[in-house]
Scaffold this motif. Structure first.
Motif, short mmCIF file in Angstrom:
data_model
loop_
_atom_site.label_atom_id
_atom_site.label_comp_id
_atom_site.label_asym_id
_atom_site.label_seq_id
_atom_site.Cartn_x
_atom_site.Cartn_y
_atom_site.Cartn_z
N GLY A 187 3.33 4.52 0.51
CA GLY A 187 3.82 3.67 0.75
C GLY A 187 2.79 2.48 1.50
O GLY A 187 1.73 1.88 1.27
N ALA A 360 -17.41 -2.41 -8.50
CA ALA A 360 -15.84 -2.39 -9.86
C ALA A 360 -15.10 -2.03 -8.76
O ALA A 360 -13.81 -1.41 -8.73
CB ALA A 360 -16.04 -1.61 -10.51
N ARG A 362 -14.19 -2.46 -5.16
CA ARG A 362 -13.78 -3.52 -4.41
C ARG A 362 -13.65 -3.31 -2.97
O ARG A 362 -12.48 -3.00 -2.62
CB ARG A 362 -12.70 -4.53 -5.40
CG ARG A 362 -12.98 -4.47 -6.36
CD ARG A 362 -13.49 -5.15 -6.78
NE ARG A 362 -14.31 -7.02 -6.02
CZ ARG A 362 -15.46 -7.38 -5.06
NH1 ARG A 362 -16.02 -6.48 -5.61
NH2 ARG A 362 -15.52 -7.79 -4.53
N ALA A 383 -3.67 -12.06 2.87
CA ALA A 383 -3.70 -11.62 1.39
C ALA A 383 -3.11 -10.64 0.65
O ALA A 383 -2.99 -11.20 -0.42
CB ALA A 383 -5.23 -11.54 1.82
N SER B 222 -3.81 -7.60 -6.00
CA SER B 222 -2.57 -7.00 -5.63
C SER B 222 -1.64 -6.41 -4.92
O SER B 222 -1.39 -6.68 -4.34
CB SER B 222 -3.91 -6.34 -4.68
OG SER B 222 -5.45 -6.80 -5.47
N ALA B 225 2.61 -9.35 -2.89
CA ALA B 225 2.25 -9.80 -1.76
C ALA B 225 1.62 -11.02 -2.11
O ALA B 225 0.99 -12.51 -1.53
CB ALA B 225 1.74 -9.13 -0.40
N GLN B 226 0.12 -10.46 -2.66
CA GLN B 226 -0.85 -11.30 -3.46
C GLN B 226 -0.36 -12.82 -4.00
O GLN B 226 -0.54 -13.83 -3.61
CB GLN B 226 -2.16 -11.03 -3.65
CG GLN B 226 -3.16 -11.37 -3.85
CD GLN B 226 -4.98 -10.52 -4.82
OE1 GLN B 226 -4.37 -10.08 -5.69
NE2 GLN B 226 -5.56 -11.00 -3.85
N SER B 354 3.93 -1.15 -7.45
CA SER B 354 5.25 -0.29 -5.81
C SER B 354 6.33 -0.45 -6.24
O SER B 354 6.64 0.71 -5.31
CB SER B 354 5.43 -1.69 -4.98
OG SER B 354 3.67 -2.19 -5.04
N LYS B 355 6.64 -0.38 -7.32
CA LYS B 355 8.59 0.12 -7.02
C LYS B 355 8.49 0.89 -8.36
O LYS B 355 9.51 1.88 -8.30
CB LYS B 355 9.06 -0.56 -6.48
CG LYS B 355 9.95 -1.50 -5.49
CD LYS B 355 8.62 -2.14 -4.90
CE LYS B 355 9.61 -2.77 -4.12
NZ LYS B 355 8.94 -3.59 -2.84
N ALA B 358 4.08 3.78 -6.41
CA ALA B 358 3.41 3.48 -5.19
C ALA B 358 2.88 2.27 -4.60
O ALA B 358 2.34 1.86 -5.04
CB ALA B 358 3.18 4.22 -4.62
N PRO B 359 3.72 1.60 -3.55
CA PRO B 359 2.91 0.31 -3.52
C PRO B 359 1.32 0.80 -2.54
O PRO B 359 0.99 -0.42 -3.00
CB PRO B 359 3.74 0.39 -1.72
CG PRO B 359 5.40 1.14 -2.30
CD PRO B 359 5.02 2.36 -2.56
N ALA B 360 1.67 1.84 -2.62
CA ALA B 360 0.04 2.06 -1.80
C ALA B 360 -1.45 2.02 -3.63
O ALA B 360 -2.18 1.79 -2.95
CB ALA B 360 -0.68 3.83 -1.42
N LEU B 361 -0.73 1.80 -3.94
CA LEU B 361 -1.65 1.63 -4.66
C LEU B 361 -2.23 -0.16 -5.47
O LEU B 361 -2.89 -0.50 -5.56
CB LEU B 361 -0.81 1.37 -6.96
CG LEU B 361 -0.52 2.87 -7.77
CD1 LEU B 361 0.18 2.95 -9.11
CD2 LEU B 361 -1.57 3.60 -7.39
N ARG B 362 -1.92 -0.94 -4.81
CA ARG B 362 -1.31 -2.10 -4.43
C ARG B 362 -1.47 -2.66 -5.93
O ARG B 362 -3.23 -3.61 -6.25
CB ARG B 362 -2.43 -2.89 -3.39
CG ARG B 362 -2.30 -2.12 -2.21
CD ARG B 362 -1.30 -2.02 -1.25
NE ARG B 362 -0.44 -3.70 -1.25
CZ ARG B 362 0.48 -4.24 -1.83
NH1 ARG B 362 1.27 -3.38 -2.27
NH2 ARG B 362 0.82 -5.41 -1.23
N ALA B 388 -9.88 -3.30 -8.41
CA ALA B 388 -10.87 -2.56 -8.76
C ALA B 388 -10.43 -1.58 -10.13
O ALA B 388 -9.50 -1.91 -10.78
CB ALA B 388 -10.83 -1.37 -7.53
#
Lengths: 520, 520
Positions: A187, A360, A362, A383, B222, B225-226, B354-355, B358-362, B388
């Motif tokens: 999450g 890569a 990052r 950010a 990302s 949000a970004q 994210s939806k 998973a949000p953690a993938l950004r 990345a």
């Protein structure tokens, strides 16, 4: 030699009796014979400039194009040679002739003048225009442009041996991570980074950089580039709009700081590193430097200088931003402890996995003085809400399992051999050049006597011959006195390095001849 | 019931004849009997506020603390109950009593007044202070605070079913990627993202969102949000410092825009979505909205409204930022095409994984109108040089192989069952509540009659009982008229959802009683 079957012109036919090519719909039959080369060169330049011939595309084989246009093969060869000397195309023979650089601005596109009616003020001599990445002052997208310019041997600095990237170990670590990760970790997470990676970074920095820190001090970031932006934002809110930098010093770093509104007053670097007296004189309240292996000169910040610098920070309350970009790589000298290990309250330390593993990824880390910590966390939150979780977990695994340590030792042996190959090749092919900063890092800098041609011309001539390097002058804010080249060697084999430096020797001689002609 | 062996007080002893506990060095023997409960509650609140009792720590068992302090067990039980009602601690019995929330500001720490000498103006009635994440206006770290507050059942909106994350498929894709990736792809890359992912996103958006685009139009970012930060920066440079938003609308979105210096004039939302007449009246030159499933109300932007909105954009040259955050999830209604598919020149489209995963993938994507494209690429470059490479390649693989599509269908079935469970539980346990926006997405909103207690009190009472939700008022800039709660259901099992909603019923009754007492 004949690669027409693989060229862009494949399938083109000479249409009936009309002299012309399907390639760019070129027609030069009606042009007087004496101006055909100018016209053809102009047409090709225009096609490169307006994107019809994008970087990376292949020109028809000379034999094919000559037949289509019903001109002599020698004429086409001459035109290709002009473009090659301009740095717009590269290669010949079996590999074909490939577009390597478009002019930087659309304004440069119209070298043929208005339309196709007549031959415009074409650059008849190659010296009239050098539309390479090195022709103009480097713009903010210069590194993207340079990267997308193909070259046979890429010696741009800043990358480790990417072929050593531990793909199998990475995959094993990822498997272990995915097997154990709680779902909630997928999450939204802590913008400071995962606890596991922050702990692993603390252990890593204690072992290799002499830094004692707590995981709560660590902010995980998307590499040093992001760190610079976050720091500039936070300093700006604190009323600090200038960050002094080393001169020469990284062009990319300066571009990032400028984007974020920070001025970069230059502070000269000598054989002991940054001149702290000159730093004091700037009145700057923050300074960014590369104390372990100055970029690009490679000098180490001397002991007395370190003391002076720390005194500057204590006296003025100034902030030292320590860019520890390649400190893990050293060959013939003892490790230099990080400034952060000496004065944590005044040093904002930035490190990354870019030179340890791969840019890569990052992934990097920032250790800020307590007074800036909360503001930096907020800047990171707004950010991007924090870095992705899986790569953080994998890197933590590699750090804590000892895999990264093993890799670092392997890479050090490999990098050392490569560095030795560059130095030997420089001695052979560029005997007048001086070598700087070779005891550590992933690049070295060579400088030429002041009378040598400008280094942008050297770099352009090298690129025209398929070798990509940075001119030292890119990284200098004030004239440096000597032309120089920055050579990244870590990602190339010793054979490529030897060949690349031999090409630099040719480029130096060619640029010298050209300068001589220009002056004659 | 007795868990003293596992409590924080383990190993403490009653030292000789002095009544006191090693736990926080508590001493209340000298306090008059009638004020001991106040004193003990005050001391515990202070310890929670100043970090000696961090969130997640466990209080001693009542029996143990009572024995140490030589007070009745009933007194300790009463004090714990007060803290529970404040939302500062949760749990009892076998699980122990755990600190779940520290006050937001250090100022709230000194509830016992000056020092420990006398009983200060302690909050004798639980209604006097509710130091939970819901007590004060939410600050910029509210979501971090809420996330780090443990709860038995987490119904905060914004995450899909994380347990469905396709770990095996991800690892298989990563293996394939690592086997085929050229080494150069591990260096610095295109700040716009890898060509593979940009192409995969184009295919995905064509299939699922009716959007026709070229890979050159796509900027990999990302997450949304970004995107908000990049857009706000670029608009600011263009002289636009206000981005109108839906009201109610996401608090997190507003916080991001405010951080980047953009004002967020509110535009009311009704059953057809944003009121375009009101948007016109604001004079704003940009608007951010969630047309496919408005957050938090869940309404769909109606056909006439869409036409009005597009006319607004054409008339004024205004920019529409389309946050398409959960459009792939829908249950009882046909898909709604993206605004971007109708007016690409005026719509900046943002989507993310994210939806979907998973949000953690950004990881997300931004499709900007041509006039903003170059500036957004520059903003991304100077934010972090680009995302990345490996996760981009893996996501591209999952998108192009059909894995993500299969997963989406699976998740849709699962999410629908969960949504049905919430609705059934609301009918049973919260019969007076109205349900909104349940036809799509990962959350729904319930509203209560205007006379119900404030929704922050409901949320606090729910958290005190182990259930985490968002109060609707967080997401409203102007008073909404009805208290409400936003319930994310996608990540919880039907059993958890039923239990969670039952707890909300209890919380409603408790908050009602408390309001009644307060009014008496």
């Amino acid at each position: 030699m004949d690669r027409s079957k693989e060229s862009a012109v494949e399938g083109s036919v000479t249409s009936g009796g009309v002299a012309g090519s399907d390639f760019l719909q070129l027609r030069i039959g009606e042009v007087p014979a004496g101006r055909r080369a100018d016209r053809l060169a102009g047409e090709l330049r225009r096609a490169i400039a307006d994107g019809r011939l994008p970087v990376g595309s292949r020109l028809p084989a000379t034999r094919v194009l000559a037949a289509d246009l019903r001109v002599s093969r020698g004429l086409v060869t001459e035109v290709y040679q002009r473009l090659r000397e301009d740095g717009q195309v590269a290669g010949r023979g079996r590999g074909g002739t490939v577009v390597v650089a478009a002019p930087l601005s659309a304004g440069a596109a119209t070298t043929t003048g208005g339309g196709t009616a007549g031959p415009g003020p074409t650059a008849a001599t190659p010296t009239a225009a050098t539309p390479t990445p090195f022709a103009a002052a480097p713009g903010s997208d210069i590194f993207d442009t340079l990267r997308s310019t193909p070259a046979r041997i890429d010696l741009t600095p800043g990358v480790p041996d990417l072929a050593s990237f531990p793909r199998a170990a990475w995959l094993r670590a990822e498997r272990a991570v995915l097997a154990g990760l709680p779902s909630a970790a997928l999450g939204y997470g802590d913008p400071r980074g995962t606890p596991e990676l922050r702990r692993a970074v603390v252990h890593w920095l204690a072992r290799y950089r002499g830094i004692r820190a707590d995981p709560a001090d660590v902010l995980i970031i998307s590499g040093t580039a992001q760190a610079l932006g976050l720091i500039a934002q936070v300093l700006h809110r604190d009323g600090v709009d200038a960050i002094a930098v080393e001169d020469p010093g990284s062009l990319g770093t300066r571009q990032h700081l400028h984007h974020w509104g920070a001025a970069t007053p230059p502070v000269p670097v000598d054989e002991d590193g940054i001149r702290v007296d000159a730093l004091r004189a700037t009145g700057a309240r923050a300074v960014l430097l590369t104390p372990a292996h100055q970029f690009p000169t490679g000098v180490v910040l001397g002991g007395a200088r370190r003391r002076d610098l720390l005194r500057w920070a204590s006296d003025t309350g100034g902030l030292i931003v320590e860019d520890d970009y390649d400190a893990e790589h050293r060959y013939d000298r003892p490790p230099v402890p990080a400034l952060r290990s000496l004065l944590a309250d005044h040093v904002c330390y930035a490190g990354s996995a870019s030179k340890l593993l791969a840019p890569a990824l990052r992934l990097g880390w920032l250790l800020a003085p307590p007074r800036y910590r909360e503001a930096l966390v907020a800047a990171k939150r707004f950010a991007d809400l924090g870095n992705a979780a899986l790569p953080q977990a994998v890197l933590a695994h590699l750090m804590e399992s000892g895999e990264l340590e093993r890799l670092m030792r392997q890479m050090r042996r490999r990098h050392r051999a490569r560095r030795d190959a560059v130095i030997a090749a420089v001695r052979t092919h560029l005997p007048a050049a001086a070598v700087h900063g070779a005891a550590a890092g992933l690049h070295l800098t060579i400088t030429f006597p002041p009378a040598a041609p400008p280094d942008t011309e050297l770099a352009a001539a090298a690129l025209a011959r398929g070798v990509k390097v940075h001119p030292l002058s890119w990284h200098s804010q004030r004239p440096y006195g000597r032309p120089g080249l920055v050579l990244g060697y870590a990602a190339r084999t010793p054979g490529e390095l030897t060949e690349g430096v031999a090409v630099l020797g040719e480029a130096l001689r060619a640029a010298g001849r050209r300068s001589g002609e220009g002056g004659a």
